[in-house]
Each structure stands twice: as structure tokens, then as C-alpha cells.
Write an enzyme that holds these catalytic residues in place. Structure first.
Site, PDB file in Angstrom:
ATOM      1  N   SER A  20    -159.596  18.344   1.614  1.00 30.13           N
ATOM      2  CA  SER A  20    -159.978  19.708   1.217  1.00 30.13           C
ATOM      3  C   SER A  20    -158.996  20.303   0.217  1.00 30.13           C
ATOM      4  O   SER A  20    -157.781  20.206   0.386  1.00 30.13           O
ATOM      5  CB  SER A  20    -160.057  20.608   2.452  1.00 30.13           C
ATOM      6  OG  SER A  20    -160.247  21.948   2.031  1.00 30.13           O
ATOM      7  N   ARG A  21    -159.540  20.959  -0.816  1.00 27.85           N
ATOM      8  CA  ARG A  21    -158.697  21.636  -1.798  1.00 27.85           C
ATOM      9  C   ARG A  21    -158.446  23.086  -1.381  1.00 27.85           C
ATOM     10  O   ARG A  21    -157.757  23.834  -2.060  1.00 27.85           O
ATOM     11  CB  ARG A  21    -159.347  21.621  -3.180  1.00 27.85           C
ATOM     12  CG  ARG A  21    -159.612  20.228  -3.756  1.00 27.85           C
ATOM     13  CD  ARG A  21    -158.342  19.399  -3.803  1.00 27.85           C
ATOM     14  NE  ARG A  21    -158.466  18.191  -4.609  1.00 27.85           N
ATOM     15  CZ  ARG A  21    -158.929  17.027  -4.178  1.00 27.85           C
ATOM     16  NH1 ARG A  21    -159.331  16.885  -2.942  1.00 27.85           N
ATOM     17  NH2 ARG A  21    -158.977  15.975  -4.981  1.00 27.85           N
ATOM     18  N   SER A  22    -159.036  23.527  -0.279  1.00 21.19           N
ATOM     19  CA  SER A  22    -158.904  24.924   0.130  1.00 21.19           C
ATOM     20  C   SER A  22    -157.457  25.358   0.399  1.00 21.19           C
ATOM     21  O   SER A  22    -157.076  26.464  -0.002  1.00 21.19           O
ATOM     22  CB  SER A  22    -159.770  25.212   1.355  1.00 21.19           C
ATOM     23  OG  SER A  22    -161.121  25.252   0.974  1.00 21.19           O
ATOM     24  N   THR A  67    -165.877  23.424   7.293  1.00 24.16           N
ATOM     25  CA  THR A  67    -166.517  22.511   6.364  1.00 24.16           C
ATOM     26  C   THR A  67    -167.127  21.347   7.135  1.00 24.16           C
ATOM     27  O   THR A  67    -167.175  21.376   8.374  1.00 24.16           O
ATOM     28  CB  THR A  67    -165.516  22.074   5.260  1.00 24.16           C
ATOM     29  OG1 THR A  67    -166.230  21.325   4.277  1.00 24.16           O
ATOM     30  CG2 THR A  67    -164.361  21.247   5.816  1.00 24.16           C
ATOM     31  N   LYS A  71    -170.373  23.003   9.754  1.00 28.66           N
ATOM     32  CA  LYS A  71    -170.976  24.248   9.261  1.00 28.66           C
ATOM     33  C   LYS A  71    -172.066  24.818  10.170  1.00 28.66           C
ATOM     34  O   LYS A  71    -172.008  25.977  10.563  1.00 28.66           O
ATOM     35  CB  LYS A  71    -171.529  24.056   7.847  1.00 28.66           C
ATOM     36  CG  LYS A  71    -170.442  23.922   6.803  1.00 28.66           C
ATOM     37  CD  LYS A  71    -171.004  24.046   5.405  1.00 28.66           C
ATOM     38  CE  LYS A  71    -169.907  23.818   4.382  1.00 28.66           C
ATOM     39  NZ  LYS A  71    -170.282  24.205   3.034  1.00 28.66           N
ATOM     40  N   GLY A 117    -182.693  18.883  -4.211  1.00 30.14           N
ATOM     41  CA  GLY A 117    -182.044  18.759  -2.912  1.00 30.14           C
ATOM     42  C   GLY A 117    -182.410  19.920  -2.016  1.00 30.14           C
ATOM     43  O   GLY A 117    -182.690  21.033  -2.492  1.00 30.14           O
ATOM     44  N   GLY A 119    -180.681  20.398   1.318  1.00 32.28           N
ATOM     45  CA  GLY A 119    -179.752  20.423   2.452  1.00 32.28           C
ATOM     46  C   GLY A 119    -179.073  21.784   2.549  1.00 32.28           C
ATOM     47  O   GLY A 119    -179.593  22.791   2.049  1.00 32.28           O
ATOM     48  N   ILE A 206    -173.317  21.171  -7.844  1.00 31.72           N
ATOM     49  CA  ILE A 206    -172.387  21.801  -6.895  1.00 31.72           C
ATOM     50  C   ILE A 206    -171.299  20.816  -6.455  1.00 31.72           C
ATOM     51  O   ILE A 206    -170.399  21.164  -5.707  1.00 31.72           O
ATOM     52  CB  ILE A 206    -173.113  22.446  -5.683  1.00 31.72           C
ATOM     53  CG1 ILE A 206    -173.762  21.420  -4.765  1.00 31.72           C
ATOM     54  CG2 ILE A 206    -174.143  23.473  -6.155  1.00 31.72           C
ATOM     55  CD1 ILE A 206    -174.216  22.036  -3.427  1.00 31.72           C
ATOM     56  N   TYR A 208    -167.894  18.689  -7.063  1.00 34.67           N
ATOM     57  CA  TYR A 208    -166.725  18.847  -7.924  1.00 34.67           C
ATOM     58  C   TYR A 208    -165.821  17.616  -7.933  1.00 34.67           C
ATOM     59  O   TYR A 208    -164.803  17.600  -8.625  1.00 34.67           O
ATOM     60  CB  TYR A 208    -165.934  20.117  -7.585  1.00 34.67           C
ATOM     61  CG  TYR A 208    -165.367  20.176  -6.187  1.00 34.67           C
ATOM     62  CD1 TYR A 208    -166.111  20.704  -5.152  1.00 34.67           C
ATOM     63  CD2 TYR A 208    -164.083  19.713  -5.921  1.00 34.67           C
ATOM     64  CE1 TYR A 208    -165.592  20.763  -3.878  1.00 34.67           C
ATOM     65  CE2 TYR A 208    -163.556  19.773  -4.653  1.00 34.67           C
ATOM     66  CZ  TYR A 208    -164.314  20.293  -3.628  1.00 34.67           C
ATOM     67  OH  TYR A 208    -163.794  20.341  -2.357  1.00 34.67           O
TER      68      TYR A 208
HETATM   69  P1  ATR Z   1    -175.402  19.354   2.236  1.00 34.52           P
HETATM   70  O1  ATR Z   1    -175.289  20.235   3.444  1.00 34.52           O
HETATM   71  O2  ATR Z   1    -174.069  19.001   1.650  1.00 34.52           O
HETATM   72  O3  ATR Z   1    -176.372  19.868   1.214  1.00 34.52           O
HETATM   73  P2  ATR Z   1    -177.242  17.484   3.446  1.00 34.52           P
HETATM   74  O4  ATR Z   1    -177.819  18.528   4.313  1.00 34.52           O
HETATM   75  O5  ATR Z   1    -176.954  16.163   4.037  1.00 34.52           O
HETATM   76  O6  ATR Z   1    -175.893  17.934   2.789  1.00 34.52           O
HETATM   77  O7  ATR Z   1    -178.195  17.310   2.158  1.00 34.52           O
HETATM   78  C1  ATR Z   1    -178.017  16.315   1.254  1.00 34.52           C
HETATM   79  C2  ATR Z   1    -179.107  16.389   0.189  1.00 34.52           C
HETATM   80  O8  ATR Z   1    -178.984  15.239  -0.643  1.00 34.52           O
HETATM   81  C3  ATR Z   1    -180.518  16.362   0.748  1.00 34.52           C
HETATM   82  O9  ATR Z   1    -181.376  17.094  -0.095  1.00 34.52           O
HETATM   83  C4  ATR Z   1    -180.847  14.867   0.685  1.00 34.52           C
HETATM   84  O10 ATR Z   1    -182.210  14.564   0.649  1.00 34.52           O
HETATM   85  P3  ATR Z   1    -183.040  14.377   2.023  1.00 34.52           P
HETATM   86  O11 ATR Z   1    -183.332  15.750   2.516  1.00 34.52           O
HETATM   87  O12 ATR Z   1    -184.232  13.620   1.643  1.00 34.52           O
HETATM   88  O13 ATR Z   1    -182.121  13.597   2.954  1.00 34.52           O
HETATM   89  C5  ATR Z   1    -180.210  14.522  -0.626  1.00 34.52           C
HETATM   90  N1  ATR Z   1    -179.976  13.087  -0.754  1.00 34.52           N
HETATM   91  C6  ATR Z   1    -179.114  12.329  -0.050  1.00 34.52           C
HETATM   92  N2  ATR Z   1    -179.207  11.043  -0.441  1.00 34.52           N
HETATM   93  C7  ATR Z   1    -180.169  10.987  -1.394  1.00 34.52           C
HETATM   94  C8  ATR Z   1    -180.741   9.938  -2.192  1.00 34.52           C
HETATM   95  N3  ATR Z   1    -180.329   8.676  -2.075  1.00 34.52           N
HETATM   96  N4  ATR Z   1    -181.705  10.271  -3.069  1.00 34.52           N
HETATM   97  C9  ATR Z   1    -182.121  11.534  -3.186  1.00 34.52           C
HETATM   98  N5  ATR Z   1    -181.635  12.571  -2.469  1.00 34.52           N
HETATM   99  C10 ATR Z   1    -180.672  12.299  -1.600  1.00 34.52           C
END
Ligand code: ATR
Length: 263
Positions: A20-22, A67, A71, A117, A119, A206, A208
Site C-alpha cells: 500500500s502507498r497510503s 483495502t 472493503k 468492469g 466490480g 483506475i 496505478y
Molecule cells: P474491484 O473491487 O477491484 O473492482 P472485482 O470486484 O474483483 O474488483 O472486479 C474486477 C472486475 O474486473 C470485474 O468487472 C471483472 O469482471 P467479472 O465481473 O466478469 O468478474 C473484471 N475482470 C477480471 N478479470 C477479467 C478478465 N479476464 N476479462 C475481463 N474482465 C475481467
């Protein structure tokens, strides 16, 4: 010099946490403001999270950032608690302020915004963009159901699209944001063709680490303006500090350069 009447404490809970860079960020602010205090990395196993959060108050901690992987669980613990713990998500603030800081002319309603994405990171970004007045958010995710869940929850401008449409969804967009883990150190690049992205569009990531993901490099090479995830990290620390110590600290050029040097 007289002794300060107390030593300020805050930290970050993660597992693992040493990447972590925090601490670097917050300890810079202690020094900048001439305050006696420290921000420490706290390696907390998931099964100890409840006890660790409960221990904050008796130990004299003003608060902590949480983190990965804590979360969502931390939010649950805060909500189920008796009210002596409170929690906020500062990622959304961090993202929006980073964009505004680095691109002062940015307008959230300038045109469609593509978010890739669905997530936790996406949730913060979508919420922030919608709140700022984005008119159309095209939310693309590998797992369509997760995009639909966010669109259903926030209503308004968010439209969920299947993964196959990620390339075409860029047509006419004013901005595109990668919130997936693709392109992060150790992961393959985000699989997307930018041909349909207008030249005037802003491309954001997002992530870094690295500072420039393959997605951002491709966008930059074709003439798009870009923004990496560091500004979001640095800016999300500001409301936390304000809540803990009553001071809203600045993300200075010096601070950014100092953190960049460690990446
Ligand atoms: P965070 O909280 O950091 O956003 P997360 O909830 O695990 O992490 O979400 C990761 C994101 O990356 C999700 O949108 C995931 O897609 P899925 O919902 O289908 O899992 C996406 N992701 C992870 N690996 C991927 C891959 N190989 N191709 C495309 N999207 C991917």
C-alpha cells in the site's frame, strides 16, 4: 519544544498490506502540517477484521482505510455495529476529484461515458459519474449480470451492455474508464480495440501499477488524453483526513512525484 498533548494515529487495514502507498501519502501530510502522528500499515487477517475494527477506538486510532480484501466486509461490520463505528466510501470522491484536478475543463455531461468492469471500483466510478450529472453511462462487463445489478441499483443514466459490445460501445463516447483488473501488473492487458473511440475522448484507468497500462498507452498513442489511477488514490485520502483530523490536505505536485517514484 513542549510535548504535543496527543499522538495522532490512523492506518490502513489489508491482507496483504505492505504494497500500500497510503502510509507514504498520509505520513507526508502529518509532516506537511507539523503534526505529531503516524499512519501505519495494519496486516489484518480476514477472520480478525471485526476485532481489529473494534480495537481502534480503545487504542486511540482516529480511523483507518480498509483495502483488499476487507472493503465489503468492513462496510457490513460498520452497519451492524452499535453506532460507534462509521464508514464511508471515498473512492468515488477520489475518482471525480482526480479527473477534475487533472482535466479542469472536463464535463460529465459532454457525451456518453463507457465504463468497463462492474466490480467494487466500477460501483464507485459509476456512482460518482451519475452524481456529477453524466447523461449516459454504457456499462460493459464480462459478467453481464453484475453490470445489470449496478444499472438496476443506480437507475438513471446507466445501461448494462454485454462484453462483446465493448469495442462498439466506444462509438461517440466522450470518456472511457477501465475499472477491471486487466492491465494491472501481473495481469494481461484489457482486450479492447479503440478504433471507434473519438480522438477527443478522455481515457481513464483506475489502475496505478503500472502508471500507464497497455490500455492507456494505446489510447495515448492514438491521440487521446489519458488519466491514470494515481490521482484517484491520492485524492481519496483527503476526505479521510478531513474526517479524522479536521484538515483537508492537498495533493501537491511534490506528493505525487514522491509516490510516483516508488511505482
Ligand atoms: P474491484 O473491487 O477491484 O473492482 P472485482 O470486484 O474483483 O474488483 O472486479 C474486477 C472486475 O474486473 C470485474 O468487472 C471483472 O469482471 P467479472 O465481473 O466478469 O468478474 C473484471 N475482470 C477480471 N478479470 C477479467 C478478465 N479476464 N476479462 C475481463 N474482465 C475481467
Amino acid at each position: 519544544m513542549a510535548h504535543p498533548d496527543r499522538f495522532l494515529l490512523a492506518g490502513v487495514m489489508g491482507w496483504p498490506v505492505m504494497h500500500s502507498r497510503s502510509p507514504m501519502l498520509h505520513n507526508y501530510w502529518f509532516k506537511q502540517h507539523g503534526l505529531a502522528g503516524s499512519y501505519v500499515p495494519l496486516a489484518i487477517r480476514p477472520e480478525h477484521l471485526t476485532a481489529a475494527l473494534r480495537g481502534l477506538h480503545p487504542l486511540g486510532f482516529a480511523g483507518v482505510n480498509v483495502t483488499i480484501p476487507h472493503k465489503q466486509e468492513a462496510m457490513k461490520i460498520v452497519n451492524e455495529h452499535d453506532g460507534s463505528l462509521t464508514g464511508t466510501n471515498n473512492d468515488c470522491y477520489g475518482f471525480i476529484h482526480a479527473v477534475r484536478q487533472e482535466h479542469p475543463g472536463w464535463r460529465p455531461d459532454a457525451g456518453p461515458i463507457v465504463v468497463i468492469g462492474a466490480g467494487g471500483g466500477s460501483r464507485a466510478v459509476c456512482y460518482g459519474l451519475a452524481q456529477e450529472g453524466a447523461k449516459e453511462i454504457r456499462l460493459v462487463n464480462r459478467t453481464l449480470a453484475r453490470a445489470k445489478a449496478i444499472a438496476g441499483e443506480f437507475r438513471g443514466p446507466i445501461k448494462a451492455l454485454p462484453w462483446e459490445q465493448r469495442h462498439d460501445a466506444l462509438e461517440g463516447a466522450a470518456m472511457v474508464v477501465n475499472t477491471t483488473s486487466q492491465g494491472m501488473v501481473g495481469n494481461p492487458a484489457l482486450d479492447i480495440t479503440l478504433d471507434k473511440l473519438p480522438q477527443g475522448a478522455l481515457a481513464a484507468d483506475i489502475i496505478y501499477i503500472p502508471l500507464e497500462t497497455p490500455f492507456l498507452a494505446a489510447a495515448r498513442k492514438r491521440g487521446n488524453r489519458t488519466i491514470n489511477g494515481l490521482g484517484m488514490l491520492l485524492n481519496q485520502g483527503r476526505p479521510a483526513w478531513k474526517a479524522w483530523f479536521g484538515i483537508e490536505p492537498e495533493v501537491t505536485v511534490e506528493l505525487r512525484a514522491m509516490v510516483e517514484r516508488t511505482i
